[in-house]
Design a protein around this motif. Structure first.
Motif, PDB file in Angstrom:
ATOM      1  N   PRO A 179       0.815  -1.225   0.000  1.00 45.77           N
ATOM      2  CA  PRO A 179       0.000   0.000   0.000  1.00 45.77           C
ATOM      3  C   PRO A 179       0.842   1.266   0.000  1.00 45.77           C
ATOM      4  O   PRO A 179       0.469   2.272  -0.619  1.00 45.77           O
ATOM      5  CB  PRO A 179      -0.827  -0.127   1.284  1.00 45.77           C
ATOM      6  CG  PRO A 179      -0.049  -1.042   2.166  1.00 45.77           C
ATOM      7  CD  PRO A 179       0.634  -2.005   1.246  1.00 45.77           C
ATOM      8  N   THR A 206      -6.102   7.769   3.601  1.00 48.95           N
ATOM      9  CA  THR A 206      -5.868   6.469   2.965  1.00 48.95           C
ATOM     10  C   THR A 206      -4.858   5.612   3.723  1.00 48.95           C
ATOM     11  O   THR A 206      -5.130   4.448   4.051  1.00 48.95           O
ATOM     12  CB  THR A 206      -5.353   6.674   1.526  1.00 48.95           C
ATOM     13  OG1 THR A 206      -6.273   7.481   0.804  1.00 48.95           O
ATOM     14  CG2 THR A 206      -5.194   5.342   0.819  1.00 48.95           C
ATOM     15  N   THR A 216      -5.109   2.111   6.544  1.00 57.09           N
ATOM     16  CA  THR A 216      -4.550   0.919   5.895  1.00 57.09           C
ATOM     17  C   THR A 216      -3.491   0.270   6.767  1.00 57.09           C
ATOM     18  O   THR A 216      -3.480  -0.959   6.969  1.00 57.09           O
ATOM     19  CB  THR A 216      -3.947   1.284   4.533  1.00 57.09           C
ATOM     20  OG1 THR A 216      -4.970   1.849   3.706  1.00 57.09           O
ATOM     21  CG2 THR A 216      -3.379   0.054   3.843  1.00 57.09           C
ATOM     22  N   CYS A 261       4.357  -1.306  10.375  1.00 56.81           N
ATOM     23  CA  CYS A 261       3.186  -0.480  10.074  1.00 56.81           C
ATOM     24  C   CYS A 261       3.400   0.972  10.506  1.00 56.81           C
ATOM     25  O   CYS A 261       2.852   1.896   9.896  1.00 56.81           O
ATOM     26  CB  CYS A 261       1.948  -1.062  10.756  1.00 56.81           C
ATOM     27  SG  CYS A 261       1.384  -2.615  10.031  1.00 56.81           S
ATOM     28  N   THR A 321     -11.325  -6.610   9.852  1.00 55.08           N
ATOM     29  CA  THR A 321     -11.335  -5.603   8.789  1.00 55.08           C
ATOM     30  C   THR A 321     -12.697  -4.927   8.678  1.00 55.08           C
ATOM     31  O   THR A 321     -12.786  -3.697   8.536  1.00 55.08           O
ATOM     32  CB  THR A 321     -10.967  -6.251   7.448  1.00 55.08           C
ATOM     33  OG1 THR A 321      -9.677  -6.864   7.551  1.00 55.08           O
ATOM     34  CG2 THR A 321     -10.927  -5.208   6.339  1.00 55.08           C
TER      35      THR A 321
END
Length: 483
Positions: free
Chosen positions: A262, A302, A306, A337, A455
Motif C-alpha cells: 500500500p 488512505t 490501511t 506499520c 477488517t
C-alpha cells in the motif's frame, strides 16, 4: 536539426485522468506482484529469497540513480527540446554500463563480505537489468511530463505479468533463486521494449553541452537524494545479511514487502501525479497551498487506516498467504506499520521542496534523516532483527518532524497546518484499533474469518468517525471519483 520546443508542463485538466491511470497501473501491478510472490514463497525456501535480498541493495542503488535524477529533470524543466532528451538517453545508458561493470568487478568482494560464494553469479546476472532498463528512462520522463500514464500502465503491466509467468515456471522447474533473477530481468526488458514501441519518441539529434548545463545541476541533486534514499532503504538488508542468517533476511524482506504494497502504491501515484502538478502551480501560492493540503488529507485518510488494519491482521495474514514457515515475519510486519504510516508524508514533504527547484535543500534534508537512521542501526544491529525494526519506527517518526520543519520554512505550508491535517485521521485510526481489539479480542475464528471480522469492524468504525469529523476530505474523494 535545430532544437524544437517540446511539451510544456502538463495542464491541470489532465490531472484526474492521470490519477486514474496511475491508480490502475499501481494497484494492478502490485496485485500481479503480490500473487506471484505468494506462489513463489510457497515454492522457494526463505533462505533462497534471502540470497537475493542480500544483493538487491546494490542493484537498487543503480536503478534509483537512473530513474530519479535526469528523469526528474525532464519533468521539472520548463522548456524541453530534442537535444535534451538525446543527452539524457546517452547519459543514462553510459551510467548503466559503468554501474554494471562496477558491480561485476566487485561481486567477489561482496560475496566475501557475506561469506556466501553463491552471490557472485547471482549478483552479476541480476545487475544486468540496469543496462536493460536504462533506455526507458527518457520515455517514462516524457510520459510523466505530459501526465500520460495510460501508456506506462500498459507497458509495465504487460512486463510484470509475463515476467511473473517466467518466474513461476522456473521455480516449478527447481531453479530456486535463479527464478527470481530471471523474473527481474525479463520484466525490465519487456517494459523497456514496449515503452519504445508505444511512447512515440526516438532520438533525432545529437546530445549537447548546453543540455548538460541545463539539466544536470537539478538532476544531480535529485540523484544524490535518490542515492541516499536507496542506500538507506536497503541498508537493513545489508546489515541483517552481515550479522544474521539468510533466512532472517528473507523474513524481514517478506514483512517489508507486504508493508510496502500500500505504501508504494500511494507513493508512486502521488509522486507521479503531484510533482508535475506542483511544478505548474508554485507561482500561485494560494492554489499551491490548497493543492498540498488536499494531498496531505487524502494521503492521511488512505494510509493511516490501511496501516492500522494491517497491524490488526498481521499474524493471520502471514499464515494464510505464506504458510507457517514464514510466521517469524508477522511480528516484524506489525512494527513496520509505523514506518509505513510515515513514509508517504515524507514523500509529500520531499515533493514540495523539489517542485520549487530546491534540489540542494532536499539533499540536506535527506542527510539529516539518514544520520538518524545510521545511529539507529549502529545501536540495534547486533541485538536482533526485531530491535532494528523498532529502531526504524522511531527514526521514521523523528525524520517526519525534521522534514515538516524544512517544508514549513521553504513553502507556504506550515508545520502547524501539516500536523492539523494529519492528526484527525491518526487519532481516529488509533481509536479504531483499540475498539476493534476490545470487541474482537476473544474472537475464536481463525485465518480468513478473523481477518474479515477485524477488517469489517475497523472499516465501519473508521468510516463512521470520518463521516462525522472529516466530511471535507470525504467530499474531496467523492469529487475525485465522480469526475
Amino acid at each position: 536539426m535545430a532544437d524544437r520546443p517540446m511539451e510544456t508542463a502538463p495542464e491541470i485538466t489532465k490531472t484526474n485522468h492521470a490519477l486514474f491511470w496511475n491508480t490502475i497501473d499501481q494497484f494492478v501491478q502490485q496485485g500481479v506482484l503480490f500473487v506471484t510472490g505468494i506462489i513463489l514463497a510457497r515454492m522457494i525456501e526463505p533462505s533462497q529469497f534471502g540470497l537475493i535480498a542480500m544483493i538487491i541493495v546494490f542493484v537498487a542503488i543503480g536503478q534509483n540513480l537512473m530513474n530519479a535524477g535526469l528523469k526528474s529533470a525532464i519533468v521539472q524543466t520548463k522548456v524541453l527540446n530534442e537535444s535534451d532528451c538525446s543527452t539524457v538517453l546517452l547519459a543514462n545508458f553510459s551510467l548503466s554500463l559503468i554501474l554494471y561493470l562496477t558491480i561485476w568487478t566487485t561481486a567477489p568482494f561482496i560475496a566475501e563480505f557475506y561469506d556466501e560464494q553463491k552471490l557472485i553469479s547471482l549478483l552479476r546476472c541480476l545487475s544486468f537489468g540496469l543496462v536493460v532498463q536504462s533506455p526507458s528512462v527518457v520515455q517514462t520522463g516524457l510520459l510523466s511530463r505530459r501526465l500520460e500514464f495510460r501508456t506506462q500502465a500498459k507497458a509495465s503491466l504487460t512486463g510484470h505479468i509475463l515476467a511473473g509467468v517466467i518466474g513461476v515456471w522456473m521455480a516449478f522447474q527447481g531453479f530456486e533463486a535463479w527464478a527470481l533473477v530471471a523474473m527481474s530481468i525479463s520484466g525490465k526488458a519487456i517494459n523497456t521494449i514496449l515503452l519504445w514501441v508505444f511512447a512515440g519518441w526516438h532520438p533525432t539529434c545529437w546530445p549537447s553541452i548546453s543540455s548538460v548545463q541545463k539539466l544536470f545541476p537539478f538532476g544531480l541533486s535529485i540523484a544524490a537524494c535518490s542515492l541516499l534514499e536507496s542506500i538507506f532503504n536497503n541498508l537493513f538488508f545489508l546489515v541483517i545479511g552481515r550479522f544474521h542468517t539468510p533466512a532472517d533476511v528473507a523474513f524481514y524482506q517478506r514483512a517489508y514487502g507486504i508493508n510496502q504494497i500500500p505504501v508504494n502504491n500511494l507513493n508512486v501515484i502521488v509522486s507521479r501525479t503531484l510533482f508535475p502538478l506542483l511544478c505548474s502551480r508554485h507561482k500561485s501560492p494560494d492554489v499551491y497551498r490548497t493543492t498540498i493540503r488536499k494531498a496531505f488529507r487524502l494521503t492521511a485518510f488512505t494510509i493511516l487506516p490501511t496501516m492500522s488494519g494491517l497491524y490488526l491482521c498481521a499474524d493471520q495474514l502471514i499464515y494464510l498467504l505464506l504458510g507457517d514457515k514464514w510466521l517469524p515475519s508477522a511480528a516484524l510486519l506489525e512494527v513496520m506499520c509505523v514506518v509505513g504510516a510515515t513514509l508517504p508524508f515524507l514523500t509529500l514533504n520531499g515533493l514540495i521542496i523539489t517542485s520549487q527547484g530546491l534540489g540542494g535543500t532536499a539533499f540536506r534534508i535527506e542527510i539529516c534523516k539518514r544520520i538518524l537512521l545510521v545511529a539507529t542501526i549502529c545501536v540495534t544491529a547486533s541485538m536482533s532483527v526485531y530491535a532494528m525494526v523498532v529502531g526504524h519506527a522511531v527514526q521514521s517518526a523523528c525524520a517526519l518532524v525534521v522534514a515538516a520543519f524544512f517544508t514549513g520554512k521553504f513553502s507556504p505550508y506550515t508545520v502547524y497546518e501539516q500536523a492539523s491535517d494529519i492528526f484527525p485521521f491518526l487519532t481516529t485510526s488509533l481509536l479504531c484499533i483499540l475498539v476493534s481489539q476490545i470487541i474482537l479480542g476473544d474472537f475464536q475464528g481463525g485465518g480468513l474469518l478473523r481477518i474479515i471480522a477485524f477488517t469489517a469492524l475497523f472499516a465501519f468504525l473508521y468510516l463512521t468517525n470520518s463521516y462525522i469529523f472529516c466530511r471535507e476530505t470525504l467530499k474531496d474523494i467523492k469529487k475525485l471519483a465522480t469526475r
